[in-house]
Design a protein around this motif. Structure first.
Motif: not given
Length: 248
Positions: A204-214, A185-189
């Motif tokens: 493209v920007r990559i960001e962590p979501v705590e220790d759960r994923g990206t 998607g436009w934003i994908t986790y």
């Protein structure tokens, strides 16, 4: 002489959704997750801070607000939404369904559809948010900043395997095969359970979501299939994810 009309055009609509595999949970479990999600969603934008119990009319619905969320009320609504055979018993492995909206007008309304507690692999558990596609609320909500917050809220509340926010038109024009573990998607986790996201090209920007994923955010501006650069970027990112073994 035969007169042909011009092809009908449809607005490019947007949604955010989180998806996860078999996870047996009770109506109370689903209610607690929903309550947490609604509170986080309210922090994303004021338009997402009021929700109503389904009713025959909008006037009746507004008499029964769901905010602030009450776990007991939500649990009862999930219990009523248990999947059943027509006129028969509940199908426990198919979990519970619950759909509701925030009382907006057509085109300027947000809706939520949740199916949780499923232990069957036939259909994924999911939480899907449809956002307005026209009007000032759409202009404000259809931004990378707001939709990224909404996807984060889904991740923190539902612990999905993958989630995305994006254009319905893109998903229709570039569908993934049923065997693909997720759609882009436009934003994908992507959960860490799926794998590690490789380096990706700008913007493209990559960001962590705590220790759960990206989180993968393709572009800071609104993604649309009308922009060939957006589509080319999405296809390139998909190719890189395939090369990394994430879309087998």
């Amino acid at each position: 002489m035969t007169v042909t009309s011009a092809p009908e055009t449809y607005p490019e609509t947007y949604s955010a959704g989180a998806y996860w595999g078999a996870r047996k949970e009770s109506p109370e479990d689903c209610a607690r997750r929903t309550a947490g999600f609604l509170n986080l969603l309210a922090e994303c934008d004021p338009f997402l801070s009021h929700w109503y119990t389904p009713a025959r009319s909008r006037r009746d619905a507004r008499k029964h607000p769901l905010m602030p969320p009450d776990v007991a009320t939500l649990a009862e609504l999930f219990r009523r939404g248990m999947n059943r055979e027509p006129g028969g018993p509940a199908i426990e492995e198919l979990g519970f369904r619950f759909s509701f909206d925030n009382g907006g007008a057509t085109g300027d309304c947000a809706t939520l559809r949740i199916n949780g507690g499923m232990s069957s692999e036939a259909v994924p558990n999911h939480c899907v948010l449809n956002v307005p596609w026209r009007g000032p609320n759409a202009d404000r909500l259809l931004t990378a900043a707001v939709l990224t917050k909404a996807v984060r809220a889904m991740v923190l509340s539902w612990e999905p395997d993958w989630a995305l926010a994006g254009s319905s038109a893109y998903k229709m024009q570039y569908p993934e095969p049923d065997s693909a573990p997720f759609s882009l998607g436009w934003i994908t986790y992507l959960s860490r359970r799926i794998g590690t996201v490789p380096p990706l090209p700008a913007p493209v920007r990559i960001e962590p979501v705590e220790d759960r994923g990206t989180l993968i955010i393709l572009t800071p501006e609104r993604f649309t299939v009308a922009n060939p650069e957006h589509v080319a970027l999405a296809r390139r990112v998909r190719e890189l994810l395939v090369q990394a073994g994430l879309m087998q």
